[in-house]
Design a protein around this motif. Structure first.
Motif, PDB file in Angstrom:
ATOM      1  N   ALA A 249      13.416  18.177  77.998  1.00  0.00           N
ATOM      2  CA  ALA A 249      14.820  18.494  78.305  1.00  0.00           C
ATOM      3  C   ALA A 249      15.394  17.602  79.396  1.00  0.00           C
ATOM      4  CB  ALA A 249      14.941  19.956  78.728  1.00  0.00           C
ATOM      5  N   GLY A 250      14.526  16.844  80.039  1.00  0.00           N
ATOM      6  CA  GLY A 250      15.010  15.930  81.055  1.00  0.00           C
ATOM      7  C   GLY A 250      15.235  16.556  82.413  1.00  0.00           C
ATOM      8  N   ASP A 251      14.788  17.793  82.598  1.00  0.00           N
ATOM      9  CA  ASP A 251      15.015  18.467  83.871  1.00  0.00           C
ATOM     10  C   ASP A 251      14.025  19.606  84.056  1.00  0.00           C
ATOM     11  OD1 ASP A 251      16.422  18.679  86.272  1.00  0.00           O
ATOM     12  OD2 ASP A 251      18.358  18.741  85.263  1.00  0.00           O
ATOM     13  N   SER A 252      13.997  20.163  85.260  1.00  0.00           N
ATOM     14  CA  SER A 252      13.145  21.325  85.528  1.00  0.00           C
ATOM     15  C   SER A 252      13.693  22.528  84.760  1.00  0.00           C
ATOM     16  CB  SER A 252      13.133  21.628  87.029  1.00  0.00           C
ATOM     17  OG  SER A 252      14.404  22.158  87.420  1.00  0.00           O
ATOM     18  N   PRO A 253      12.876  23.559  84.541  1.00  0.00           N
ATOM     19  CA  PRO A 253      13.359  24.744  83.827  1.00  0.00           C
ATOM     20  C   PRO A 253      14.606  25.361  84.454  1.00  0.00           C
ATOM     21  CG  PRO A 253      10.983  24.851  84.046  1.00  0.00           C
ATOM     22  CD  PRO A 253      11.442  23.674  84.855  1.00  0.00           C
ATOM     23  N   THR A 254      14.615  25.512  85.772  1.00  0.00           N
ATOM     24  CA  THR A 254      15.750  26.150  86.439  1.00  0.00           C
ATOM     25  C   THR A 254      17.015  25.308  86.309  1.00  0.00           C
ATOM     26  OG1 THR A 254      14.257  27.252  87.968  1.00  0.00           O
ATOM     27  CG2 THR A 254      16.566  27.094  88.632  1.00  0.00           C
ATOM     28  N   ARG A 255      16.901  24.017  86.509  1.00  0.00           N
ATOM     29  CA  ARG A 255      18.080  23.144  86.385  1.00  0.00           C
ATOM     30  C   ARG A 255      18.582  23.079  84.949  1.00  0.00           C
ATOM     31  NH1 ARG A 255      16.465  18.138  90.271  1.00  0.00           N
ATOM     32  NH2 ARG A 255      16.696  19.247  92.229  1.00  0.00           N
ATOM     33  N   PHE A 256      17.652  23.016  83.997  1.00  0.00           N
ATOM     34  CA  PHE A 256      18.054  22.980  82.599  1.00  0.00           C
ATOM     35  C   PHE A 256      18.761  24.279  82.217  1.00  0.00           C
ATOM     36  CE2 PHE A 256      17.104  23.413  77.988  1.00  0.00           C
ATOM     37  CZ  PHE A 256      17.877  22.353  77.549  1.00  0.00           C
ATOM     38  N   LEU A 257      18.225  25.402  82.655  1.00  0.00           N
ATOM     39  CA  LEU A 257      18.863  26.696  82.391  1.00  0.00           C
ATOM     40  C   LEU A 257      20.254  26.733  83.016  1.00  0.00           C
ATOM     41  CD1 LEU A 257      18.490  29.539  81.157  1.00  0.00           C
ATOM     42  CD2 LEU A 257      17.650  30.247  83.397  1.00  0.00           C
TER      43      LEU A 257
END
Length: 161
Positions: A132-140
């Motif tokens: 997704a290109g990002d951490s889970p929290t940032r992607f969420l």
């Protein structure tokens, strides 16, 4: 490909007058053809099982169930599915983890990582960064900014683990 039966099918379709009757004839014909083809092959069964398990099955286990070597399974999986079983597993597990968080916002990322058999939370974070290109929290956070995208990631028919 309809094949040698196309003349018979065309005759049946032209012998009825309504669209609904044509649909019924076509459905019966296609269902008979599907049933005649038999069960799914080993690779298709394993891809379905992998999806149902939320990506938590190993290639070795899939190969053993399919009675193939790991290399045979990998080659056939790549041809039939379009990606390797390992990548397919990562994408399915990533999607399942994201679905869990979207459907249960109070669940911690640590618990989600554990529920989907990641070695640890950092292993899940690496998958999120890769896919997704990002951490889970940032992607969420990015998904939550655009509500119509949030529904695209929810898989209402995904089996529960």
């Amino acid at each position: 490909v309809i094949g040698v039966h196309s003349t018979v099918l065309r005759q049946r379709l032209s012998s009825v007058s309504t669209f609904e009757e044509r649909i019924l004839i076509a459905e019966k014909y296609l269902l008979r053809r599907v049933r005649a083809r038999g069960d799914l092959d080993q690779v298709a069964r394993e891809a379905n099982r992998l999806f149902a398990s939320n990506g938590t099955c190993t290639v070795a286990r899939m190969a053993a169930r399919a009675e193939l070597t790991e290399r045979q399974l990998e080659r056939r999986f790549l041809v039939q599915v379009g990606v390797s079983p390992k990548l397919y597993s990562r994408v399915v597990r990533f999607s399942a983890a994201l679905d869990r968080k979207l459907n249960s916002p109070g669940t911690s990322w640590t618990d989600i990582a554990h529920d989907f058999c990641y070695y640890d939370q950092m292993h899940m974070v690496h998958d999120f960064r890769d896919l997704a290109g990002d951490s889970p929290t940032r992607f969420l956070g990015r998904i939550n900014e655009v509500p119509q995208f949030q529904t695209a990631f929810r898989a209402a028919n995904r089996p529960n683990t």
